[in-house]
Design an enzyme around this catalytic site. Structure first.
Site, PDB file in Angstrom:
ATOM      1  N   SER A 153       0.859  -1.187   0.000  1.00  0.00           N
ATOM      2  CA  SER A 153       0.000   0.000   0.000  1.00  0.00           C
ATOM      3  C   SER A 153       0.892   1.232   0.000  1.00  0.00           C
ATOM      4  O   SER A 153       1.741   1.363  -0.876  1.00  0.00           O
ATOM      5  CB  SER A 153      -0.953  -0.031   1.196  1.00  0.00           C
ATOM      6  N   THR A 154       0.761   2.104   0.980  1.00  0.00           N
ATOM      7  CA  THR A 154       1.531   3.340   1.005  1.00  0.00           C
ATOM      8  C   THR A 154       3.029   3.044   1.005  1.00  0.00           C
ATOM      9  O   THR A 154       3.517   2.300   1.840  1.00  0.00           O
ATOM     10  CB  THR A 154       1.172   4.171   2.246  1.00  0.00           C
ATOM     11  N   HIS A 179      -2.616  -1.079  -3.244  1.00  0.00           N
ATOM     12  CA  HIS A 179      -3.696  -0.105  -3.082  1.00  0.00           C
ATOM     13  C   HIS A 179      -3.365   1.143  -3.900  1.00  0.00           C
ATOM     14  O   HIS A 179      -2.374   1.825  -3.628  1.00  0.00           O
ATOM     15  CB  HIS A 179      -3.861   0.281  -1.614  1.00  0.00           C
ATOM     16  N   MET A 272      -0.405   1.268   5.160  1.00  0.00           N
ATOM     17  CA  MET A 272      -1.246   1.611   6.296  1.00  0.00           C
ATOM     18  C   MET A 272      -2.264   0.512   6.542  1.00  0.00           C
ATOM     19  O   MET A 272      -2.678  -0.195   5.629  1.00  0.00           O
ATOM     20  CB  MET A 272      -1.988   2.925   6.026  1.00  0.00           C
ATOM     21  N   ASP A 275      -4.691  -4.665   6.025  1.00  0.00           N
ATOM     22  CA  ASP A 275      -5.076  -5.500   4.894  1.00  0.00           C
ATOM     23  C   ASP A 275      -3.934  -6.439   4.507  1.00  0.00           C
ATOM     24  O   ASP A 275      -2.797  -6.013   4.346  1.00  0.00           O
ATOM     25  CB  ASP A 275      -5.443  -4.614   3.697  1.00  0.00           C
TER      26      ASP A 275
END
Length: 338
Positions: A153-154, A179, A272, A275
């Site tokens: 993600s991030t 993401h 973050m 997930d």
């Protein structure tokens, strides 16, 4: 747009907007005077575009920057370039297809403020492809029937480039959920394809998994899974968001656990939230080898931390060691004889 962003951020008691700037020259002066924790930066600005200014920030005064971009193809390409340069994250501008892209902007700003970006920007910059690729060029990954699944993600743009640049052109079939807004993933897949030895493409429904190919989940609309044990292929499914995400890393990992079992390899990278953590645990319980990025090299030690605390991570490693170690495990015999 500046007034809208200010209003959204000021509504969160944990965020204080200390200034605005209309172009790069004003922004440069404001950063020097106000010393903010985080900057939001529009890609499209007068006098100097956001990418050029971002490069100057990362070179001269490294700090967390969140890019604001149109959700066009051109904007997506620029956003992916910004993430590679070192932007913390990107958000889209409101559009008819996505009228609320700033819904989680305040949370991203707070996460950015907590991130150790100054120490990590140089460490996590994508390096040139490693000579280690040569060690795996002659390995027949087809015989091992391995499937690699990656969630991020991030900070995932830099992290995925760093991992995939260690993969040879004949790597095991690899599936990724990152993401990212729906208009960004095609540009990101194209960028990875140019930078890495394997063929990287945005996943399509029914695409057969094959050696030397990497499949990136399309953002925003459906979840990526793998199906059909006799001839594994991608399946894009309509389902509600999981852990607030669509596509979700947990959905991908769950499907890999069910289909590949001990032939699976799971990797959870910077991001973050949580997930992917429970899905990685399911993979490990099914006999897969599982890897997590360590705290020191994560932009956000969220998803890998939760996975590690659940016992889902078998090997916790710095980012620059993950690709090579995964290839070693992928080359080992699959019947528990590593």
């Amino acid at each position: 747009m500046r007034n809208l962003i200010t209003a959204v951020l000021s509504a969160d008691p944990g965020v204080s907007v200390v200034g605005q700037a209309a172009d790069a020259m004003q922004a440069r002066a404001a950063i020097k005077q106000l010393d903010p924790d985080v900057v939001t930066l529009d890609i499209e600005m007068p006098n100097m575009n956001g990418l050029d200014f971002l490069e100057k920030i990362m070179r001269l005064r490294p700090m967390p920057v969140i890019m604001v971009s149109t959700l066009t193809h051109r904007g997506a390409e620029a956003s992916v370039a910004a993430l590679e340069i070192g932007a913390f994250d990107c958000v889209g501008k409101p559009s008819p297809g996505d009228p609320h892209p700033f819904a989680d902007l305040a949370e991203k700003v707070k996460a950015a403020a907590r991130s150790p970006r100054k120490q990590m920007i140089s460490a996590n910059r994508a390096a040139v492809p490693s000579p280690a690729n040569a060690n795996h060029a002659a390995t027949d990954y087809r015989s091992g029937r391995r499937i690699i699944a990656i969630g991020s993600s991030t900070g995932g743009v830099e992290a995925l480039i760093a991992v995939l640049q260690k993969f040879p052109a004949n790597c095991p079939p690899t599936v990724i959920t990152q993401h990212m807004p729906h208009t960004f993933t095609k540009s990101f897949a194209e960028r990875l394809n140019r930078l890495c030895a394997p063929t990287v493409e945005e996943a399509t429904d029914g695409a057969r998994l094959d050696v030397g190919r990497v499949y990136l989940a399309p953002g925003g609309e459906r979840h990526l899974t793998i199906v059909n044990p006799s001839a594994p292929c991608c399946r894009l499914i309509d389902k509600e968001p999981v852990n607030g995400h669509r596509p979700s890393v947990d959905v991908l990992f769950d499907s890999v656990a069910d289909l590949a079992g001990r032939n699976g390899i799971g990797i959870i990278l910077t991001g973050m939230g949580r997930d992917g953590a429970s899905g990685l645990l399911k993979m490990r319980r099914a006999g897969a080898r599982t890897f997590g990025q360590n705290e020191k090299t994560c932009v956000v030690y969220g998803m890998p931390r939760v996975a590690y605390e659940l016992g889902a991570v078998e090997f916790q490693l710095p980012l620059n060691a993950i690709g090579e170690e995964v290839l070693k495990r992928a080359a080992a015999r699959r019947e528990g004889m590593e």
